[in-house]
Scaffold this motif. Structure first.
Motif, PDB file in Angstrom:
ATOM      1  N   SER A 182       2.534  -8.818   9.370  1.00 39.89           N
ATOM      2  CA  SER A 182       3.069  -7.832   8.425  1.00 39.89           C
ATOM      3  C   SER A 182       4.211  -8.432   7.612  1.00 39.89           C
ATOM      4  CB  SER A 182       3.549  -6.582   9.169  1.00 39.89           C
ATOM      5  OG  SER A 182       4.510  -6.913  10.149  1.00 39.89           O
ATOM      6  N   LEU A 186       2.453  -2.728   9.576  1.00 38.90           N
ATOM      7  CA  LEU A 186       3.691  -2.452  10.306  1.00 38.90           C
ATOM      8  C   LEU A 186       3.415  -1.564  11.512  1.00 38.90           C
ATOM      9  CD1 LEU A 186       6.148  -1.806   7.326  1.00 38.90           C
ATOM     10  CD2 LEU A 186       6.226  -3.724   8.935  1.00 38.90           C
ATOM     11  N   GLU A 238       3.925  -9.612  14.666  1.00 39.18           N
ATOM     12  CA  GLU A 238       4.876  -9.150  13.655  1.00 39.18           C
ATOM     13  C   GLU A 238       4.840 -10.017  12.401  1.00 39.18           C
ATOM     14  OE1 GLU A 238       8.833  -8.567  15.023  1.00 39.18           O
ATOM     15  OE2 GLU A 238       8.246  -7.285  16.692  1.00 39.18           O
TER      16      GLU A 238
END
Length: 469
Positions: free
Chosen positions: A283, A308, A280
């Motif tokens: 992104s 994403l 994560e």
């Protein structure tokens, strides 16, 4: 069994909440179509039991159609031959076979995705918490099969022993949805996990016992194509369309091999990554850098969308996108194509006296709750598992009765059990429909009587902030 409704609040995922996520702006507008159609439809699809309601309506429609003055059109429509000519290969099947052999691949693919998710991130990951529903599911498969064989004995009907082994999770979740907060969350998880294990058992039974003569060359090609998909994943090939192309080839190879083609969907689901391909923070970091000038150009927007997207595991993304298609299209169409039994001409009377129908009813209505309750009791006694929180033994019996709703996969296995024997298939379908109704009624009554009014309110905070029972 129906892989399609396992995404419950207890699992932290509910694809229904995102069915209309792609078009929320229109649905909240004041236009007549949005106000009168889009919003009511969106709200209906968010109901936990909506998939079960559609499945039930499709079943009723099939029965009404098959027993109406237009009954002949039901058979002629679903037996309409459809030919797919691709030049180098030509496939010709009836419309019903296309539904069962091709469209149902989507359903079994979603089942494979759900199994993969549960094995990696869900309840099947922890052996201790999964032990009781696994053992219970085993009992819920073995005992119904034994009871069926005891009723039917030998002969042509004996090949239907796999029919009463299945649990229809779509209808089971629908029943729990009707009961609402009366069912403790832990009891819901027990039934959902049991149904996932039941899915695995049904898949194994179909693959091993309901496979026609094997064409080893085609089977080997299917194995090679699976390895190609594994290699593509290892090489981090991102394009979904590339996997779709190989998946279609795999389906065709399975179809030609003699193994039921829908199992291609399960196999692909099981090799789908259940862990995000990107962290994560990748992104997040890119978003911060791209937004440093407080604007996004088209290239940055495309890149950010990609990052994403790949920060969410492929399993979860595909479940979210395919769950509505499976629940609201595939299964209702399957029910419409397969549940239309003409009950006239003595069929109903013959079914009542049929060992096949009686064996299915006995297996689903009696065998399921007995097997689940008995094996659960043994598992707890020998220390393999423990009862779910706020759940009693009578409630386990009620959940076992709900698991006796066999509908979707039972109908599927019935078609595999008696190929070419239309009368035996019709008798089996009558038994499945009757047993599922009886099991649903018994399950609802038992759980209503045995469950507290509000199971979620059993734990109340005391003035000092600690939970008390």
């Amino acid at each position: 069994m129906s892989a399609n409704d396992n995404s419950s609040p207890e699992h932290g995922r509910n694809p229904d909440d995102q069915v209309w996520a792609s078009g929320p702006i229109y649905s909240i507008s004041d236009r007549p179509l949005a106000r009168l159609v889009a919003r009511p439809l969106r709200d209906f699809l968010r109901i936990e039991a909506s998939g079960s309601i559609l499945l039930l309506l499709a079943t009723l429609a099939a029965l009404i159609w098959a027993n109406s003055p237009a009954a002949a059109s039901y058979d002629s429509f679903w037996h309409t031959p459809i030919t797919l000519d691709l030049g180098i290969v030509e496939l010709s099947e009836s419309l019903q076979h296309w539904v069962n052999d091709a469209l149902m691949v989507i359903f079994f693919f979603v089942v494979g995705l759900e199994i993969k998710y549960e094995l990696v991130n869900g309840d099947l990951r922890d052996p201790k918490s999964a032990a009781l529903p696994i053992v219970a599911a085993f009992g819920g498969m073995v005992v119904p099969a034994v009871i069926y064989l005891a009723v039917v004995g030998g002969g042509d009907g004996s090949s239907g022993w796999g029919i009463p082994m299945a649990t229809d999770i779509a209808f089971a979740v629908g029943v729990l949805g009707v009961l609402g907060r009366r069912i403790p969350s832990a009891a819901r998880l027990f039934l959902l996990t049991l149904a996932i294990v039941d899915d695995i058992g049904a898949i194994i039974v179909i693959a091993v016992f309901y496979t026609e003569d094997l064409a080893l060359g085609w089977l080997a090609l299917a194995g090679v194509l699976l390895l190609v998909m594994v290699a593509m994943r290892a090489l981090k090939i991102w394009a979904i369309w590339a996997y779709a192309v190989v998946g279609v080839l795999l389906w065709f190879a399975m179809l030609e091999s003699g193994v039921h083609a829908t199992l291609a969907g399960v196999a692909i689901g099981l090799i789908t990554p259940a862990v995000a391909l990107l962290r994560e923070d990748v992104s997040r970091t890119y978003a911060q850098e791209a937004l440093a000038d407080k604007r996004l150009d088209p290239e940055e927007l495309s890149r950010l969308r990609f990052l994403l997207n790949e920060s969410v595991p492929v399993v979860e993304r595909l479940q979210t996108s395919l769950h509505p298609l499976s629940a609201y299209v595939v299964l209702p169409v399957f029910a419409l194509a397969n549940a239309g039994v003409n009950l006239g001409g003595g069929v109903l009377g013959e079914a009542v006296q049929s060992d096949i129908a009686l064996g299915i009813v006995a297996g689903l209505v009696l065998g399921k709750p007995i097997g689940i309750l008995l094996f659960s009791f043994l598992a707890v006694k020998i220390g393999l598992g423990r009862l779910p929180e706020h759940t009693t033994w009578p409630m386990i019996g009620g959940l076992g009765a709900v698991a006796g709703i066999g509908f979707t996969v039972s109908l599927f296995i019935a078609g595999l059990s008696f190929p070419g024997a239309e009368l035996l298939t019709e008798e089996a379908k009558v038994g499945i429909l009757g047993a599922s109704v009886i099991a649903a009624v018994i399950g609802v009554v038992l759980l209503l009587v045995l469950s507290p009014k509000d199971a979620e309110a059993e734990l109340e905070p005391d003035p000092e902030g600690e939970a008390r029972v």
